[in-house]
Design a protein around this motif. Structure first.
Motif, PDB file in Angstrom:
ATOM      1  N   SER A 110       0.821  -1.216   0.000  1.00 18.54           N
ATOM      2  CA  SER A 110       0.000   0.000   0.000  1.00 18.54           C
ATOM      3  C   SER A 110       0.852   1.262   0.000  1.00 18.54           C
ATOM      4  O   SER A 110       0.362   2.342  -0.326  1.00 18.54           O
ATOM      5  CB  SER A 110      -0.934   0.012   1.216  1.00 18.54           C
ATOM      6  N   HIS A 111       2.139   1.127   0.333  1.00 22.61           N
ATOM      7  CA  HIS A 111       3.042   2.275   0.346  1.00 22.61           C
ATOM      8  C   HIS A 111       3.784   2.440  -0.984  1.00 22.61           C
ATOM      9  O   HIS A 111       4.653   3.299  -1.097  1.00 22.61           O
ATOM     10  CB  HIS A 111       4.057   2.135   1.481  1.00 22.61           C
ATOM     11  N   VAL A 112       3.442   1.607  -1.962  1.00 16.17           N
ATOM     12  CA  VAL A 112       4.093   1.656  -3.274  1.00 16.17           C
ATOM     13  C   VAL A 112       3.142   2.290  -4.279  1.00 16.17           C
ATOM     14  O   VAL A 112       1.945   1.972  -4.298  1.00 16.17           O
ATOM     15  CB  VAL A 112       4.495   0.240  -3.748  1.00 16.17           C
ATOM     16  N   ASP A 113       3.667   3.192  -5.114  1.00 10.27           N
ATOM     17  CA  ASP A 113       2.866   3.852  -6.144  1.00 10.27           C
ATOM     18  C   ASP A 113       2.217   2.808  -7.060  1.00 10.27           C
ATOM     19  O   ASP A 113       2.918   1.961  -7.627  1.00 10.27           O
ATOM     20  CB  ASP A 113       3.778   4.779  -6.961  1.00 10.27           C
ATOM     21  N   PRO A 114       0.889   2.841  -7.224  1.00  9.06           N
ATOM     22  CA  PRO A 114       0.216   1.858  -8.088  1.00  9.06           C
ATOM     23  C   PRO A 114       0.666   1.888  -9.538  1.00  9.06           C
ATOM     24  O   PRO A 114       0.412   0.925 -10.287  1.00  9.06           O
ATOM     25  CB  PRO A 114      -1.268   2.246  -7.971  1.00  9.06           C
ATOM     26  N   ASP A 115       1.309   2.986  -9.966  1.00 11.04           N
ATOM     27  CA  ASP A 115       1.772   3.077 -11.352  1.00 11.04           C
ATOM     28  C   ASP A 115       3.090   2.346 -11.581  1.00 11.04           C
ATOM     29  O   ASP A 115       3.562   2.267 -12.724  1.00 11.04           O
ATOM     30  CB  ASP A 115       1.938   4.544 -11.758  1.00 11.04           C
ATOM     31  N   VAL A 116       3.715   1.837 -10.525  1.00 20.02           N
ATOM     32  CA  VAL A 116       4.965   1.100 -10.678  1.00 20.02           C
ATOM     33  C   VAL A 116       4.700  -0.170 -11.484  1.00 20.02           C
ATOM     34  O   VAL A 116       3.698  -0.854 -11.248  1.00 20.02           O
ATOM     35  CB  VAL A 116       5.558   0.737  -9.295  1.00 20.02           C
ATOM     36  N   PRO A 117       5.539  -0.486 -12.463  1.00 16.74           N
ATOM     37  CA  PRO A 117       5.316  -1.703 -13.261  1.00 16.74           C
ATOM     38  C   PRO A 117       5.135  -2.942 -12.389  1.00 16.74           C
ATOM     39  O   PRO A 117       5.818  -3.115 -11.386  1.00 16.74           O
ATOM     40  CB  PRO A 117       6.608  -1.802 -14.098  1.00 16.74           C
ATOM     41  N   ARG A 118       4.182  -3.790 -12.783  1.00 15.37           N
ATOM     42  CA  ARG A 118       3.867  -5.059 -12.122  1.00 15.37           C
ATOM     43  C   ARG A 118       3.239  -4.892 -10.735  1.00 15.37           C
ATOM     44  O   ARG A 118       3.163  -5.850  -9.961  1.00 15.37           O
ATOM     45  CB  ARG A 118       5.111  -5.959 -12.045  1.00 15.37           C
ATOM     46  N   HIS A 119       2.772  -3.690 -10.406  1.00 12.81           N
ATOM     47  CA  HIS A 119       2.094  -3.482  -9.129  1.00 12.81           C
ATOM     48  C   HIS A 119       0.819  -4.329  -9.074  1.00 12.81           C
ATOM     49  O   HIS A 119       0.535  -5.003  -8.068  1.00 12.81           O
ATOM     50  CB  HIS A 119       1.759  -1.998  -8.939  1.00 12.81           C
ATOM     51  N   ALA A 120       0.043  -4.309 -10.157  1.00 10.01           N
ATOM     52  CA  ALA A 120      -1.219  -5.060 -10.184  1.00 10.01           C
ATOM     53  C   ALA A 120      -0.961  -6.557 -10.061  1.00 10.01           C
ATOM     54  O   ALA A 120      -1.716  -7.276  -9.387  1.00 10.01           O
ATOM     55  CB  ALA A 120      -1.979  -4.758 -11.474  1.00 10.01           C
ATOM     56  N   ALA A 121       0.116  -7.041 -10.693  1.00  6.53           N
ATOM     57  CA  ALA A 121       0.425  -8.473 -10.616  1.00  6.53           C
ATOM     58  C   ALA A 121       0.796  -8.867  -9.194  1.00  6.53           C
ATOM     59  O   ALA A 121       0.372  -9.924  -8.699  1.00  6.53           O
ATOM     60  CB  ALA A 121       1.560  -8.810 -11.579  1.00  6.53           C
ATOM     61  N   ALA A 122       1.592  -8.032  -8.527  1.00  5.50           N
ATOM     62  CA  ALA A 122       1.968  -8.320  -7.141  1.00  5.50           C
ATOM     63  C   ALA A 122       0.741  -8.300  -6.238  1.00  5.50           C
ATOM     64  O   ALA A 122       0.573  -9.173  -5.371  1.00  5.50           O
ATOM     65  CB  ALA A 122       3.005  -7.303  -6.664  1.00  5.50           C
ATOM     66  N   ALA A 123      -0.124  -7.312  -6.437  1.00  2.00           N
ATOM     67  CA  ALA A 123      -1.344  -7.227  -5.627  1.00  2.00           C
ATOM     68  C   ALA A 123      -2.241  -8.434  -5.864  1.00  2.00           C
ATOM     69  O   ALA A 123      -2.846  -8.977  -4.922  1.00  2.00           O
ATOM     70  CB  ALA A 123      -2.087  -5.932  -5.954  1.00  2.00           C
ATOM     71  N   ALA A 124      -2.322  -8.875  -7.115  1.00  2.00           N
ATOM     72  CA  ALA A 124      -3.150 -10.046  -7.437  1.00  2.00           C
ATOM     73  C   ALA A 124      -2.643 -11.273  -6.693  1.00  2.00           C
ATOM     74  O   ALA A 124      -3.432 -12.031  -6.101  1.00  2.00           O
ATOM     75  CB  ALA A 124      -3.124 -10.289  -8.943  1.00  2.00           C
TER      76      ALA A 124
END
Length: 379
Positions: free
Chosen positions: A323-337
């Motif tokens: 939650s402290h990482v910018d959502p625009d960082v590459p592969r953020h969605a994959a890590a969250a998934a």
């Protein structure tokens, strides 16, 4: 014909010509012409001193080009026609050429291309093939890079961090076209490690070897991407792992920690685990804590640390760190998934895997994430 010997001699021969007064661009062109002649002549008439032969041949090419330019302009060019007699000097200019090719004024793509050409000894066609661009496009890129650094002194102190960054860029290109850039980057980094005892050079070499050791397990049939946790670890190259770990241990003993050493330590912990379940995630998180300040608080490092926290302390802790990482960082969605799936929230995980697939930068990654979304939706 030993083509690897030819490529190893390239930077030294360029250095000799530059010290004799040739500008970098002309010297590099002359050496490439000499290499073409060597490939034609050496199989039938190998020289006793390959370096001296290349120096003489390249110098004559340079002089011929200078004379042609002089004739065109109608003026004399003050160059000595014959090179000094005797073997070529043993001064090694390879390290200086590394720094010159990684000049801060060059864009990363240009620095990479120039390094592969002048230090690596690859042809323009090979580099173009590796980067999947037309040869004419790569030739223009290299020519612009050479013009940009024309006049820079060969003995000017360079920025080692820039050199290492360029080599890591080459390594991360992996394999494409007819050139194995990962193997080429390892060769060049070995060469650099032999010229300097900087711990970070050893750290980068160890990191490359440890990553390269897992190469055979990273893709399945049809080029399908295989994530680390699903890889067949019997395919890992244990000799490369042992070499990488030994190099890393020697570097860490110098007590001058840098980001490549810290990354290599994380890679070594992954390589040391015989099964995904036996991975020492607690120690990996500790190394990410060391790496964060060394990387300038890189968002990518923070994202990878969050995933490691999720493995060490549970998916909820990982999501809190993410939650402290910018959502625009590459592969953020994959890590969250991945973390949401671990936490039991299959619906949210499927949505995030699908979103990550839409943002993927390669076809294998997109296909892998699409399959993950389908798997979570229909277990």
């Amino acid at each position: 014909m030993n083509e690897s010997l030819l490529r190893e001699l390239v930077p030294a021969v360029i250095g000799v010509l530059v010290r004799r007064g040739a500008d970098f661009a002309s010297a590099e062109d002359a050496v490439q012409e000499a290499l073409i002649r060597a490939l034609r002549v050496w199989p039938d008439d190998p020289p006793r001193d390959p370096k001296a032969w290349l120096v003489a041949a390249a110098w004559h090419k340079f002089v011929d080009a200078a004379r042609a330019e002089a004739s065109r302009r109608g003026r004399e060019v003050a160059v000595q026609v014959e090179p000094p007699a005797g073997p070529a000097p043993e001064t090694d200019d390879t390290l200086r050429l590394y720094f010159l090719c990684a000049h801060p004024a060059l864009a990363p793509a240009s620095a990479v291309a120039l390094t592969l050409r002048a230090v690596g000894g690859l042809t323009t066609r090979q580099i173009a093939s590796a980067y999947l661009v037309p040869e004419a496009t790569m030739a223009q890129r290299i020519s612009r890079a050479k013009r940009r650094i024309d006049g820079e002194p060969l003995d000017r102190p360079g920025d080692l961090a820039t050199v290492l960054r360029v080599l890591y860029l080459v390594f991360n290109e992996g394999y494409s076209g007819d050139v194995d850039l990962a193997a080429e980057a390892i060769r060049l980094t070995r060469q650099l490690a032999a010229l300097t005892d900087a711990p970070e050079v050893a750290g980068l070499l160890a990191l490359m070897l440890l990553h390269h050791a897992r190469r055979a397990s990273r893709t399945g049939p049809g080029g399908r991407l295989v994530p680390l946790g699903s890889q067949d670890r019997t395919l890992w190259d244990t000799a490369l792992i042992a070499e990488g770990v030994a190099i890393l241990q020697a570097a860490l003993a110098r007590d001058q920690l840098g980001q490549y050493q810290a990354q290599a330590a994380i890679a070594a912990l992954h390589a040391d685990a015989r099964t995904p379940e036996s991975t020492d995630w607690v120690q990996i998180v500790e190394w990410y804590d060391e790496l964060l300040p060394l990387s300038g608080d890189s968002p990518v490092v923070r994202l990878n640390r969050a995933v490691a926290v999720g493995e060490a302390d549970g998916p909820r802790a990982g999501l809190a760190a993410l939650s402290h990482v910018d959502p625009d960082v590459p592969r953020h969605a994959a890590a969250a998934a991945y973390l949401h799936e671990r936490a039991g929230d299959a619906e949210r995980a499927a949505e995030l895997y699908a979103a990550a697939a839409r943002l993927a930068t390669s076809v294998p990654e997109r296909d892998h994430l699409t399959r993950e979304a389908a798997r979570v939706r229909h277990p």
